[in-house]
Write an enzyme that holds these catalytic residues in place. Structure first.
Site, short mmCIF file in Angstrom:
data_model
loop_
_atom_site.label_atom_id
_atom_site.label_comp_id
_atom_site.label_asym_id
_atom_site.label_seq_id
_atom_site.Cartn_x
_atom_site.Cartn_y
_atom_site.Cartn_z
CG ASN A 7 -28.87 6.61 -72.18
OD1 ASN A 7 -28.66 5.44 -71.84
ND2 ASN A 7 -29.07 6.95 -73.45
NE ARG A 92 -32.14 3.99 -74.14
CZ ARG A 92 -31.23 3.50 -74.94
NH1 ARG A 92 -29.97 3.82 -74.80
NH2 ARG A 92 -31.59 2.69 -75.90
CG HIS A 181 -34.80 2.87 -81.72
ND1 HIS A 181 -34.47 2.30 -82.93
CD2 HIS A 181 -33.63 3.16 -81.11
CE1 HIS A 181 -33.16 2.23 -83.05
NE2 HIS A 181 -32.61 2.74 -81.95
NE ARG A 242 -27.08 -2.63 -83.50
CZ ARG A 242 -27.91 -1.85 -82.82
NH1 ARG A 242 -29.19 -2.17 -82.73
NH2 ARG A 242 -27.48 -0.76 -82.23
CD GLU A 387 -34.18 8.09 -78.34
OE1 GLU A 387 -34.32 6.87 -78.23
OE2 GLU A 387 -33.22 8.61 -78.92
#
Ligand code: AMP
Length: 410
Positions: A7, A92, A181, A242, A387
């Site tokens: 990743n 990823r 996601h 965020r 993941e």
């Protein structure tokens, strides 16, 4: 079969090496500050209690990956005799746009298509690509697979992915909801069906991924029908830093009033908003929860806003799905915070959501559990996400397939 999962972020590389015979992790680690001063690698072999920390200069992603491979084959740190024991590498990739609806074997066409998606993820896709290119140079024979954050949500219908903007912006510029996601929502929804011993293809599931970034997805009969993140990962839930959903006119107002540049507004909404912006204390839910509810008014307010937005989306997605069999919490906050789960699920009996407060308290990171009351119509579950394992599984499936071709549409 051994599969290396990479990743690659702008200045970091996360890695895990899987032995797919039993899906165990042989070694994992994190390269920090790629191309910057003070770079280092945290590396851990299976069974080792403490990580090995290597302070070393890391010039770029290729150098970082070379050093990871040295560690994996090194005398003290290694778990492999040689690089030949790595059968495939799974990457990823953040944005696949409309080109990828599933994971794919990477070839020249795929690389071109990923490059085309850089416009949608200018900070993420370039380092993802650097990882692929570095592996191609160092281990040219090893097959590589791309697993996209956006792919799972490609099943959304236009009514869910279109914004109320002139249609030409969708046609010409690809402005639409993509969602992110996806690997996590796919993994935890499938796992929820397994845990409940029900056919995935017949279930209505709402998955709530609450980590550094937060998103929620409505999954009907195994496909994503809606999700809260949009054209970028800024939309939807209130996150650590965020803002999530806001009136779009607010950006224009702030730009005008404070003479802010595009970059300044981008920073404000992405890095200084969310629970950090409201609390002015921290972006980390652990901090805000310390001493809750007596910590501070602002910390309480931040938590309330955070949880209220999740409740609104759950209500909306129950309407979208016309019901819900399972509500699944995952990622850092979802797996670890009884406080957030408690506030979110309070007074939801009308919708069939009822959690057992004692069960809610006793879940811990890494544990799966059903925290609903026996009579609740909706099963509320905590399912740890993984993941990296999904990337390894997809990679194994694709390199092992007869055609050797991926499933994505390029
Ligand atoms: P992730 O992106 O899934 O690694 O999640 C990271 C986030 O999880 C951090 O920003 C923390 O706010 C949150 N987190 C981790 N542990 C806890 C905890 N015990 N309680 C509340 N939040 C937590």
């Amino acid at each position: 079969m051994n599969i290396l999962v990479l990743n690659c972020g702008s200045s970091s590389i996360k890695y895990q090496l899987f032995d797919m015979r039993d899906q165990s992790v042989l070694a994992k680690g994190l390269v920090h500050r790629v191309g910057m001063s003070g770079s280092k690698i945290d590396h851990k072999k299976a069974g080792q209690s403490d990580k090995t920390v290597i302070q070393t200069e890391i010039l770029d992603h290729k150098d970082g990956i070379k050093k990871i491979l040295d560690l994996l084959t090194g005398e003290k740190t290694g778990v492999l005799k040689s690089l030949d024991q790595i059968d495939a590498v799974g990457h990823r990739i953040v944005h696949g746009g409309e080109k990828f609806a599933a994971s794919v074997l990477i070839d020249e066409n795929v690389l071109r298509a990923i490059r085309d998606c850089i416009v949608f993820a200018p900070l993420h896709n370039p380092p993802n690509l650097k990882g692929v290119e570095a592996v191609t140079e160092i281990m040219p024979k090893v097959r590589q697979v791309g697993v996209f954050d956006t792919a799972f949500h490609q099943t959304m219908k236009p009514k869910a992915f279109l914004y109320g903007l002139p249609y030409r912006f969708y046609e010409k510029d690809g402005i639409r909801r993509y969602g992110f996601h996806g690997t996590s929502h796919r993994f935890v929804s499938r796992r929820a069906a397994e845990l409940l011993k029900k056919p995935y293809e017949k279930m209505k599931i709402i998955t709530v991924h609450l980590g550094n970034g937060c998103s929620i997805a409505a999954i009907d009969q195994g496909v994503s029908v809606d999700t809260s993140m949009g054209h970028t990962p800024l939309e939807g839930l209130v996150m650590g830093t965020r803002c999530g959903d806001i009136d779009p006119a607010i950006s224009l107002y702030l730009m005008k009033k404070y003479e802010l540049s595009v970059q300044e507004v981008d920073n404000l909404l992405n890095k200084h908003s969310g629970v950090l912006g409201i609390s002015q204390e921290s972006n980390d839910l652990r901090d805000l929860e310390e001493g809750w509810p007596k910590r501070s008014e602002r910390a309480n307010l931040a938590l309330e806003v955070y949880a209220y937005r999740i409740r609104k989306y759950i209500g909306a997605y129950i309407a979208t799905l016309n019901g819900c069999d399972a509500l699944v919490f995952t990622a850092g906050v979802g797996e670890n915070s009884p406080i957030v789960r408690g506030i979110v699920c309070k007074d939801m009996e009308f919708l069939g959501i009822e959690i057992d407060l004692q069960k809610n308290e006793v879940t811990w990171r890494g544990a799966e559990g059903d925290i609903s009351t026996p009579n609740a119509r909706v099963r509320t579950l905590v399912v740890p996400t993984n993941e990296e394992l999904v990337i390894a599984q997809d990679t194994m499936e694709i390199v092992g397939s007869k055609t050797g071709k991926g499933k994505g549409k390029v």
